[in-house]
Design a protein around this motif. Structure first.
Motif, PDB file in Angstrom:
ATOM      1  N   GLN A 217       0.819  -1.210   0.000  1.00  0.00           N
ATOM      2  CA  GLN A 217       0.000   0.000   0.000  1.00  0.00           C
ATOM      3  C   GLN A 217       0.858   1.268   0.000  1.00  0.00           C
ATOM      4  OE1 GLN A 217      -2.149  -0.619   3.629  1.00  0.00           O
ATOM      5  NE2 GLN A 217      -3.375  -2.313   2.823  1.00  0.00           N
ATOM      6  N   PHE A 218       2.047   1.176   0.613  1.00  0.00           N
ATOM      7  CA  PHE A 218       2.925   2.326   0.795  1.00  0.00           C
ATOM      8  C   PHE A 218       3.593   2.670  -0.532  1.00  0.00           C
ATOM      9  CE2 PHE A 218       6.884   4.027   3.194  1.00  0.00           C
ATOM     10  CZ  PHE A 218       6.348   5.303   3.193  1.00  0.00           C
ATOM     11  N   ARG A 219       3.193   3.772  -1.147  1.00  0.00           N
ATOM     12  CA  ARG A 219       3.721   4.190  -2.437  1.00  0.00           C
ATOM     13  C   ARG A 219       4.101   5.670  -2.385  1.00  0.00           C
ATOM     14  NH1 ARG A 219       4.437  -0.249  -3.063  1.00  0.00           N
ATOM     15  NH2 ARG A 219       3.823  -1.684  -4.725  1.00  0.00           N
ATOM     16  N   PRO A 220       5.178   6.005  -1.670  1.00  0.00           N
ATOM     17  CA  PRO A 220       5.621   7.402  -1.640  1.00  0.00           C
ATOM     18  C   PRO A 220       6.023   7.871  -3.025  1.00  0.00           C
ATOM     19  CG  PRO A 220       7.256   5.965  -0.635  1.00  0.00           C
ATOM     20  CD  PRO A 220       6.056   5.126  -0.882  1.00  0.00           C
ATOM     21  N   ARG A 221       5.884   9.169  -3.247  1.00  0.00           N
ATOM     22  CA  ARG A 221       6.155   9.744  -4.561  1.00  0.00           C
ATOM     23  C   ARG A 221       7.362  10.691  -4.480  1.00  0.00           C
ATOM     24  NH1 ARG A 221      -0.047  11.510  -5.601  1.00  0.00           N
ATOM     25  NH2 ARG A 221       0.190  12.084  -3.415  1.00  0.00           N
ATOM     26  N   LEU A 222       8.215  10.650  -5.482  1.00  0.00           N
ATOM     27  CA  LEU A 222       9.466  11.404  -5.467  1.00  0.00           C
ATOM     28  C   LEU A 222       9.418  12.576  -6.435  1.00  0.00           C
ATOM     29  CD1 LEU A 222      12.517  11.657  -4.677  1.00  0.00           C
ATOM     30  CD2 LEU A 222      13.002  10.140  -6.618  1.00  0.00           C
ATOM     31  N   VAL A 223       9.837  13.741  -5.932  1.00  0.00           N
ATOM     32  CA  VAL A 223      10.055  14.914  -6.781  1.00  0.00           C
ATOM     33  C   VAL A 223      11.533  15.276  -6.675  1.00  0.00           C
ATOM     34  CG1 VAL A 223       9.624  17.382  -7.069  1.00  0.00           C
ATOM     35  CG2 VAL A 223       7.713  15.829  -6.600  1.00  0.00           C
ATOM     36  N   ASP A 232      21.036  14.753 -14.455  1.00  0.00           N
ATOM     37  CA  ASP A 232      20.772  14.802 -13.019  1.00  0.00           C
ATOM     38  C   ASP A 232      19.553  13.969 -12.637  1.00  0.00           C
ATOM     39  OD1 ASP A 232      22.911  16.447 -12.588  1.00  0.00           O
ATOM     40  OD2 ASP A 232      21.751  18.303 -12.616  1.00  0.00           O
ATOM     41  N   ALA A 233      18.668  13.758 -13.612  1.00  0.00           N
ATOM     42  CA  ALA A 233      17.472  12.971 -13.343  1.00  0.00           C
ATOM     43  C   ALA A 233      17.806  11.526 -12.996  1.00  0.00           C
ATOM     44  CB  ALA A 233      16.523  13.022 -14.539  1.00  0.00           C
ATOM     45  N   ASP A 234      19.037  11.109 -13.335  1.00  0.00           N
ATOM     46  CA  ASP A 234      19.459   9.738 -13.003  1.00  0.00           C
ATOM     47  C   ASP A 234      19.458   9.508 -11.496  1.00  0.00           C
ATOM     48  OD1 ASP A 234      19.803   9.282 -15.667  1.00  0.00           O
ATOM     49  OD2 ASP A 234      21.988   9.510 -15.657  1.00  0.00           O
ATOM     50  N   ARG A 235      19.605  10.586 -10.723  1.00  0.00           N
ATOM     51  CA  ARG A 235      19.613  10.454  -9.263  1.00  0.00           C
ATOM     52  C   ARG A 235      18.289   9.871  -8.767  1.00  0.00           C
ATOM     53  NH1 ARG A 235      24.970  11.369  -7.752  1.00  0.00           N
ATOM     54  NH2 ARG A 235      25.730  13.267  -8.741  1.00  0.00           N
ATOM     55  N   ALA A 236      17.219  10.234  -9.432  1.00  0.00           N
ATOM     56  CA  ALA A 236      15.912   9.701  -9.040  1.00  0.00           C
ATOM     57  C   ALA A 236      15.895   8.190  -9.196  1.00  0.00           C
ATOM     58  CB  ALA A 236      14.804  10.340  -9.883  1.00  0.00           C
ATOM     59  N   GLN A 237      16.520   7.709 -10.283  1.00  0.00           N
ATOM     60  CA  GLN A 237      16.568   6.264 -10.513  1.00  0.00           C
ATOM     61  C   GLN A 237      17.419   5.576  -9.463  1.00  0.00           C
ATOM     62  OE1 GLN A 237      14.779   4.531 -12.760  1.00  0.00           O
ATOM     63  NE2 GLN A 237      15.582   2.712 -11.725  1.00  0.00           N
ATOM     64  N   ARG A 238      18.462   6.250  -8.966  1.00  0.00           N
ATOM     65  CA  ARG A 238      19.299   5.667  -7.921  1.00  0.00           C
ATOM     66  C   ARG A 238      18.512   5.472  -6.634  1.00  0.00           C
ATOM     67  NH1 ARG A 238      25.208   8.712  -8.436  1.00  0.00           N
ATOM     68  NH2 ARG A 238      25.370   8.613 -10.715  1.00  0.00           N
ATOM     69  N   ILE A 239      17.719   6.479  -6.281  1.00  0.00           N
ATOM     70  CA  ILE A 239      16.892   6.349  -5.080  1.00  0.00           C
ATOM     71  C   ILE A 239      15.894   5.213  -5.256  1.00  0.00           C
ATOM     72  CG2 ILE A 239      15.205   7.495  -3.594  1.00  0.00           C
ATOM     73  CD1 ILE A 239      16.542  10.137  -4.215  1.00  0.00           C
ATOM     74  N   LYS A 240      15.272   5.172  -6.418  1.00  0.00           N
ATOM     75  CA  LYS A 240      14.277   4.128  -6.684  1.00  0.00           C
ATOM     76  C   LYS A 240      14.905   2.742  -6.604  1.00  0.00           C
ATOM     77  CE  LYS A 240      11.127   2.458 -10.303  1.00  0.00           C
ATOM     78  NZ  LYS A 240       9.962   2.301  -9.399  1.00  0.00           N
ATOM     79  N   SER A 241      16.093   2.568  -7.207  1.00  0.00           N
ATOM     80  CA  SER A 241      16.755   1.266  -7.209  1.00  0.00           C
ATOM     81  C   SER A 241      17.149   0.839  -5.803  1.00  0.00           C
ATOM     82  CB  SER A 241      17.996   1.314  -8.114  1.00  0.00           C
ATOM     83  OG  SER A 241      17.639   1.600  -9.443  1.00  0.00           O
ATOM     84  N   SER A 242      17.678   1.786  -5.011  1.00  0.00           N
ATOM     85  CA  SER A 242      18.080   1.460  -3.645  1.00  0.00           C
ATOM     86  C   SER A 242      16.872   1.074  -2.799  1.00  0.00           C
ATOM     87  CB  SER A 242      18.812   2.654  -3.014  1.00  0.00           C
ATOM     88  OG  SER A 242      20.030   2.907  -3.676  1.00  0.00           O
TER      89      SER A 242
END
Length: 382
Positions: A217-223, A232-242
């Motif tokens: 159920q827990f689906r936090p959203r990243l900005v 720089d948008a690759d950083r978002a993918q790093r957070i998602k992968s971790s």
């Protein structure tokens, strides 16, 4: 029922309040009734972002004067947007007691509106985590800087562990298993949530299934804010992968915002960006985020998940929180480094910053221990 949208960040200065204020106004412009609440207790300044004059009506006055909660929900100059001011002038407002927190949550949930946007403080204070977990769709704001990326991940890791410990309540077999694991902090740091779930399932299958359901159920959203280059948008993918690998958590991408000096000019004019220059790159990014928020169906945690019951109002939990924060810092670095996505210069920058922050956490931990000793000597039951 109103939809609560908590907005948080693991590190200050990444644009959390900028997003909170402008998102509220963008939603209001599309006909949605919005209440914007400044819950950055102790450092309340959201009124400056929207050009709201500070008045007597605030959370601080409500806690101290016991007036009607509806009286502190003030109109603004912006269509469909109301505002609840915090109060940095009230001592100890940053450390609400359990009953105060319960009272605040109940009153927030009773507001008749479409959206309630909670601008939370930065960091992983227990109050911030509990308010973030008022919704499974909270927004975490980060930036491309390595420390901001790491702290964004650490915030979500702390939120997952807060969800874990509020699901496995004291007295359950799973909680006993967790308490035993905590005695070996080094092993605990290396034990990722997917592995932890396997051990918990053997000890307490029923509660473990409940936790699995809540994680789904827990689906936090990243900005991702302060983007200067598309890379720089690759950083978002790093957070998602971790988050996926180490926490078993799926986060959703909500949008990115390019760095723009316009936000400083807007702040100096005490006008939100979507009012000051709605056609700017930054303004359009916020409108896209607002469109996604409106188009995303709202969902909640299960009915048994009750944030009102989150209680850490005792000395022992304070010490545990400090220790856990320290351990999470160390394990967070290990998680990010293990992904192999950091350059040598990025790693060096991160180590320098984390050495300072860990030193500060050690000092805080020692201070809390001294308070525990003093409280014990004064006869308090620990």
């Amino acid at each position: 029922m109103s939809q609560i949208i908590p907005i948080a960040s693991g590190k200050g200065g990444v644009g959390k309040s900028l997003l909170s204020a402008n998102l509220a106004i963008a939603l209001g412009q599309q006909g949605k009734r919005v209440v914007l609440a400044d819950l950055d207790l102790g450092a309340s300044n959201l009124h400056l972002v929207i050009g709201q004059r500070p008045g007597k009506a605030s959370l601080g006055s409500w806690f101290t004067e016991k007036n009607d909660f509806r009286e502190i929900i003030q109109p603004t100059d912006y269509q469909n947007v109301s505002f609840i001011a915090g109060d940095s002038q009230i001592p100890d407002l940053t450390s609400l007691k359990h009953l105060q927190k319960v009272k605040l949550i109940k009153n927030l949930k009773n507001i008749d509106t479409d959206y309630i946007i909670l601008d939370l403080g930065a960091g992983t204070h227990q109050f911030i985590l509990d308010m973030f977990l008022l919704s499974p769709q909270g927004i975490i704001v980060s930036a491309p800087a390595v420390t901001a990326t790491l702290n964004g991940y650490l915030f979500l890791k702390n939120a997952v562990f807060r969800l874990l410990y509020t699901t496995f309540k004291k007295g359950t077999p799973g909680r006993a298993y967790l308490d035993e694991l905590k005695k070996d902090s080094a092993a605990m740091q290396k034990l990722y949530i997917p592995q932890l779930i396997q051990g918990l399932a053997q000890q307490d299958p029923q509660t473990t299934q409940l936790f699995i359901n809540r994680m789904q159920q827990f689906r936090p959203r990243l900005v991702m804010n302060m983007i200067e280059d598309p890379k720089d948008a690759d950083r978002a993918q790093r957070i998602k992968s971790s988050c996926n690998q180490y926490l078993g958590l799926e986060i959703e991408y909500l949008g990115l915002m390019y760095r723009d000096m316009l936000q400083d000019k807007a702040l100096a004019s005490q006008l939100p960006v979507v009012v000051y220059k709605p056609q700017s790159v930054l303004g359009q990014a916020i409108y896209r985020i607002a469109d996604k928020v409106i188009s995303t169906p709202a969902h909640e945690f299960d009915a048994e998940f009750n944030p009102d019951s989150f209680n850490g109002d005792n000395f022992q939990d304070v010490e545990e929180d400090a220790n856990e924060d320290f351990n999470f810092r160390l394990s967070g670095i290990d998680d990010i480094v293990s992904s192999g996505s950091l350059s040598i210069s990025e790693l060096a920058e991160m180590i320098k910053t984390q050495q300072y922050e860990i030193t500060q956490l050690r000092k805080e931990n020692n201070l809390l221990k001294s308070k525990l000793i003093k409280a014990s000597q004064q006869g308090f039951k620990l």
